[in-house]
Write an enzyme that holds these catalytic residues in place. Structure first.
Site, PDB file in Angstrom:
ATOM      1  CB  ILE A  91      -0.961   0.016   1.344  1.00  0.00           C
ATOM      2  CG1 ILE A  91      -1.922   1.310   1.405  1.00  0.00           C
ATOM      3  CG2 ILE A  91      -0.344  -0.301   2.600  1.00  0.00           C
ATOM      4  CD1 ILE A  91      -2.789   1.389   2.363  1.00  0.00           C
ATOM      5  CB  SER A  92       1.224   4.075  -2.338  1.00  0.00           C
ATOM      6  OG  SER A  92       0.852   3.368  -3.601  1.00  0.00           O
ATOM      7  CD  GLN A  93       6.302   7.974   1.530  1.00  0.00           C
ATOM      8  OE1 GLN A  93       6.807   7.608   0.511  1.00  0.00           O
ATOM      9  NE2 GLN A  93       6.435   9.300   2.240  1.00  0.00           N
TER      10      GLN A  93
END
Ligand code: SAH
Length: 221
Positions: free
Chosen positions: A63-65
């Site tokens: 899950i992206s930053q």
């Protein structure tokens, strides 16, 4: 302090960090505030859900930053009537943020497991204007094109042409481009269709590190 209290402080810091790092669009900040990232991370990572870092999700993905999610969303310049295509549903978090700012989101994921989990999660949270499709993002979704905005959340070595074809006039596409384990940058492409033909303006934005955009639907689950 109760666990809930601790989480709320995490969420306040979360927004402050985004502002401090330069996210200024109020609608984007509101969407980031509203979507509960804790509901998109794996149970073992709930305590760090509001830290500004990418986290592991099943199938070896991430899950992206939060900063990168907010930054890309801001750079998309979304309007409430927009139809958006996302490539790389993953946890569904970026799709949820987009759904707060656009009319409709179509999100493509190559892993059935991730697509099914994201679909369930998004429905449970009431984000009914997101459709998750299992497929190969390199092909886009020609049946539902054109899209006002396209966002790719996995790194490609080159811009996939099929996606550019599915972008509407005045459309914006954002994607990380670069080698799988090397330096990648977010590229913003702005398309205009004129009497003389199709023009595409290309701008290089921030440096990032994304998982690779892989060809084909995953054979594994
Ligand atoms: N946007 C996601 C983060 C995604 S990580 C989130 O908010 O959680 C990148 C995702 O892209 C992974 O789930 C990976 O499986 C998916 N992906 C990689 N190549 C793809 C392709 N060709 N088509 C569709 N999805 C792809």
């Amino acid at each position: 302090m109760s666990e809930q209290g601790g989480r709320d402080i995490g969420r306040m810091e979360f927004l402050l960090t985004l502002r401090r790092r330069g996210i200024g669009d109020q609608a984007v900040l509101r969407a980031m505030e509203e979507v509960p990232r804790a509901d998109f991370v794996e149970p073992g990572f709930i305590e760090t859900a509001y830290a500004d870092q990418a986290l592991p999700i099943p199938c070896g993905q991430t899950i992206s930053q939060p900063y990168v999610v907010a930054y890309m969303t801001e750079q998309l310049a979304l309007r409430p009537h927009h139809r958006v295509l996302e490539i790389g549903t993953g946890s569904g978090y970026q799709a949820a943020v987009l759904s707060r700012l656009a009319r409709e989101v179509v999100s493509i994921e190559r892993y059935r497991t991730l697509a099914a989990q994201a679909r369930e999660r998004l429905a449970a949270l009431g984000y009914i204007n997101v459709e998750v499709v299992v497929g190969d993002g390199f092909a886009g979704c020609p049946g539902k094109a054109p899209f006002d905005r396209i966002i790719v959340t996995a790194a490609a070595e080159e811009v996939p042409n099929a996606l550019l074809d599915q972008l509407a006039d005045d459309g914006i596409m954002l994607l990380p481009v670069g080698p799988h384990n090397g330096p990648q940058r977010i590229i913003r492409l702005t398309k205009s269709i004129t009497a003389a033909g199709v023009e595409v303006k290309r701008e290089e934005l921030i440096s990032v590190r994304f998982v690779p955009l892989l060809p084909g639907q995953a054979q594994e689950l």
